[in-house]
Design a protein around this motif. Structure first.
Motif, PDB file in Angstrom:
ATOM      1  N   PRO A 115       0.258  15.460   2.858  1.00 20.62           N
ATOM      2  CA  PRO A 115      -0.803  15.093   2.622  1.00 20.62           C
ATOM      3  C   PRO A 115      -0.710  14.698   1.308  1.00 20.62           C
ATOM      4  N   HIS A 116      -0.219  14.966   0.825  1.00 24.78           N
ATOM      5  CA  HIS A 116      -0.546  14.276  -0.954  1.00 24.78           C
ATOM      6  C   HIS A 116       1.141  12.703  -0.929  1.00 24.78           C
ATOM      7  N   SER A 117       1.919  13.682   0.004  1.00 25.04           N
ATOM      8  CA  SER A 117       2.762  12.019   0.065  1.00 25.04           C
ATOM      9  C   SER A 117       2.247  10.858   0.414  1.00 25.04           C
ATOM     10  N   GLN A 118       1.644  10.998   1.452  1.00 23.44           N
ATOM     11  CA  GLN A 118       0.921  10.174   2.655  1.00 23.44           C
ATOM     12  C   GLN A 118      -0.373   9.579   1.898  1.00 23.44           C
ATOM     13  N   LEU A 119      -1.349  10.148   1.074  1.00 23.64           N
ATOM     14  CA  LEU A 119      -2.359   9.937   0.680  1.00 23.64           C
ATOM     15  C   LEU A 119      -1.406   8.787  -0.282  1.00 23.64           C
ATOM     16  N   TRP A 120      -0.633   8.779  -1.218  1.00 21.52           N
ATOM     17  CA  TRP A 120      -0.351   7.994  -2.393  1.00 21.52           C
ATOM     18  C   TRP A 120       0.386   6.850  -1.540  1.00 21.52           C
ATOM     19  N   GLU A 152     -13.175   1.675   5.951  1.00 21.10           N
ATOM     20  CA  GLU A 152     -12.292   1.121   6.383  1.00 21.10           C
ATOM     21  C   GLU A 152     -11.170   1.870   6.171  1.00 21.10           C
ATOM     22  N   CYS A 153     -10.737   2.000   4.446  1.00 24.54           N
ATOM     23  CA  CYS A 153      -9.230   2.678   3.471  1.00 24.54           C
ATOM     24  C   CYS A 153      -9.652   4.079   5.037  1.00 24.54           C
ATOM     25  N   ALA A 154     -10.851   4.507   4.358  1.00 18.74           N
ATOM     26  CA  ALA A 154     -10.858   5.556   5.085  1.00 18.74           C
ATOM     27  C   ALA A 154     -10.262   6.216   6.321  1.00 18.74           C
ATOM     28  N   VAL A 155     -10.875   5.197   7.312  1.00 20.02           N
ATOM     29  CA  VAL A 155     -10.857   5.663   8.891  1.00 20.02           C
ATOM     30  C   VAL A 155      -9.381   4.937   9.228  1.00 20.02           C
ATOM     31  N   ALA A 156      -8.546   4.442   7.997  1.00 17.18           N
ATOM     32  CA  ALA A 156      -7.230   4.555   8.554  1.00 17.18           C
ATOM     33  C   ALA A 156      -6.056   5.772   8.107  1.00 17.18           C
ATOM     34  N   ALA A 157      -6.764   6.132   7.330  1.00 13.71           N
ATOM     35  CA  ALA A 157      -5.908   7.231   6.586  1.00 13.71           C
ATOM     36  C   ALA A 157      -6.395   8.418   8.000  1.00 13.71           C
ATOM     37  N   GLU A 158      -6.955   8.344   8.732  1.00 10.91           N
ATOM     38  CA  GLU A 158      -6.544   9.850   9.892  1.00 10.91           C
ATOM     39  C   GLU A 158      -5.848   9.060  11.245  1.00 10.91           C
ATOM     40  N   LEU A 159      -4.867   8.290  10.513  1.00  5.83           N
ATOM     41  CA  LEU A 159      -3.375   8.171  11.072  1.00  5.83           C
ATOM     42  C   LEU A 159      -2.501   8.904  10.562  1.00  5.83           C
ATOM     43  N   GLN A 160      -2.612   9.165   9.322  1.00  2.19           N
ATOM     44  CA  GLN A 160      -0.999   9.071   8.570  1.00  2.19           C
ATOM     45  C   GLN A 160      -1.872  10.878   8.118  1.00  2.19           C
ATOM     46  N   LYS A 312      -3.435  14.677  16.226  1.00  5.35           N
ATOM     47  CA  LYS A 312      -4.467  14.471  14.761  1.00  5.35           C
ATOM     48  C   LYS A 312      -2.243  14.384  13.878  1.00  5.35           C
ATOM     49  N   PRO A 313      -2.350  13.630  12.713  1.00  3.71           N
ATOM     50  CA  PRO A 313      -0.392  13.314  12.732  1.00  3.71           C
ATOM     51  C   PRO A 313      -0.702  14.750  12.049  1.00  3.71           C
TER      52      PRO A 313
END
Length: 351
Positions: A115-120, A152-160, A312-313
């Motif tokens: 999750p930390h790599s994906q957030l980066w 909207e960036c937070a919404v897109a984060a749900e896809l990772q 969920k991813p």
């Protein structure tokens, strides 16, 4: 005169739609060029990410295909319909299951699905796209639009695999995130080499006729200078990048003019995308042409997962991910390619 065929409409508006700030910012010509180049260059300062990239050598051996597929995915998140984007997000977890190994600097295990790599990855992309839009495009967003953009960036984060709760909702929050990450980043030899490679826009371009190559070379140099101009001094130093303040200013002026011209010439934006990312064309063509979707609605990622039957991813494909871990960390073998092979029908060929 032969009539142009209208682009194929999407099934729906996906997760954002025409009233979103995402469409406004990601639809400007800075996004697929400097914004996206900035994001993939800066990403390499993360030791775990660059170790994963270096292990596959995909960026060196097939940089154009890698750039094309990655840009297609992010464009799907911004503009694609909910069904195909949910499918792409699901298969990306399988693709990332291959990105595991031991990071040589720390000798710790890395996992591209962490999750930390994906957030980066997520935040460098969304921040870079906005940064390029404001620096080389129409200028700073209003406070209301900026708040909506980060929501909207937070919404897109749900896809990772990262959590939307970890996405900052303000400009100050993003700055704090990068300051938090700064001590964890490293300008290693492999990071600097990879960054220099990705700053060479030539490697993302198709073979061009000899007559236009000098012009393409010049444009590539200006884009490179513009990308470096967006980077703070500490980041340039870490990446081994040198550029004068005068070059920063000249590149900024040239690019503001160039992007404004592209934005206002009909068909120019799509022509640029056709050159740098052919697989992204079907995603953005109906948006640029104003072709409405079959069903003009937006969904949340959770609604889309329920409708199309995806997990969920963070919880998806756990058996495959465990198998990859056993092969790499338990048996010392190489991970399976099944995610990469399956993804070609969705994200485009790796050849």
């Amino acid at each position: 005169m032969k009539k142009r065929h209208a682009p194929e409409p999407h099934e729906d508006y996906g997760f954002f739609g025409p009233d979103s700030v995402t469409w406004k910012v990601w639809g400007y010509p800075t996004s697929a060029t400097i914004g996206f180049q900035r994001s993939v260059v800066i990403e390499e300062l993360d030791p775990a990410l660059v170790a994963s990239v270096d292990a596959t050598q995909a960026i060196i051996e097939r940089p154009r295909t890698r750039y094309d597929r990655t840009l297609r995915y992010f464009s799907m998140v911004a503009f694609g319909d909910s069904r195909s984007t949910s499918q792409a997000a699901d298969v990306l977890v399988k693709v990332h299951s291959k990105g595991i190994g031991i990071e040589p600097l720390s000798e710790k295990a890395y996992d591209a699905n962490d999750p930390h790599s994906q957030l980066w990855i997520h935040l460098t992309a969304w921040h870079s796209i906005l940064y390029a839009y404001e620096k080389f495009g129409p200028g700073r967003l209003s406070p209301e639009d900026e708040a909506q953009y980060w929501q909207e960036c937070a919404v897109a984060a749900e896809l990772q695999t990262c959590s939307p709760d970890d996405v900052p909702r303000t400009r100050e929050g993003i700055r704090e995130y990068f300051e938090h990450m700064r001590p964890k980043l490293a300008g290693s030899e492999v990071a600097q080499r990879t960054m220099a490679h990705l700053l060479n826009t030539h490697v993302m371009m198709p073979k061009m006729p000899l007559v236009v190559r000098p012009g393409i070379w010049a444009v590539s140099r200006v884009i490179r200078a513009g990308t470096i101009a967006t980077m703070p001094r500490w980041m340039r130093s870490m990446g081994g990048l040198r550029q004068s303040r005068l070059t920063d200013v000249l590149a900024t002026i040239a690019l503001r003019i160039g992007f404004a011209v592209v934005e206002h010439i009909p068909g120019a934006k799509l022509a640029v995308v056709k050159v740098i990312s052919p697989m992204t064309v079907p995603v953005v063509a109906p948006i640029f042409a104003g072709v409405p979707p079959v069903n003009p609605v937006t969904l949340t990622p959770a609604e889309a997962r329920e409708r199309y039957g995806y997990d969920k991813p963070a919880e998806a494909h756990l058996a495959l991910r465990a198998k990859q871990h056993r092969k790499v960390f338990g048996e010392g073998g190489k991970p399976s390619e099944e995610g990469i092979l399956e993804s070609q029908a969705i994200l485009g060929s790796i050849a």
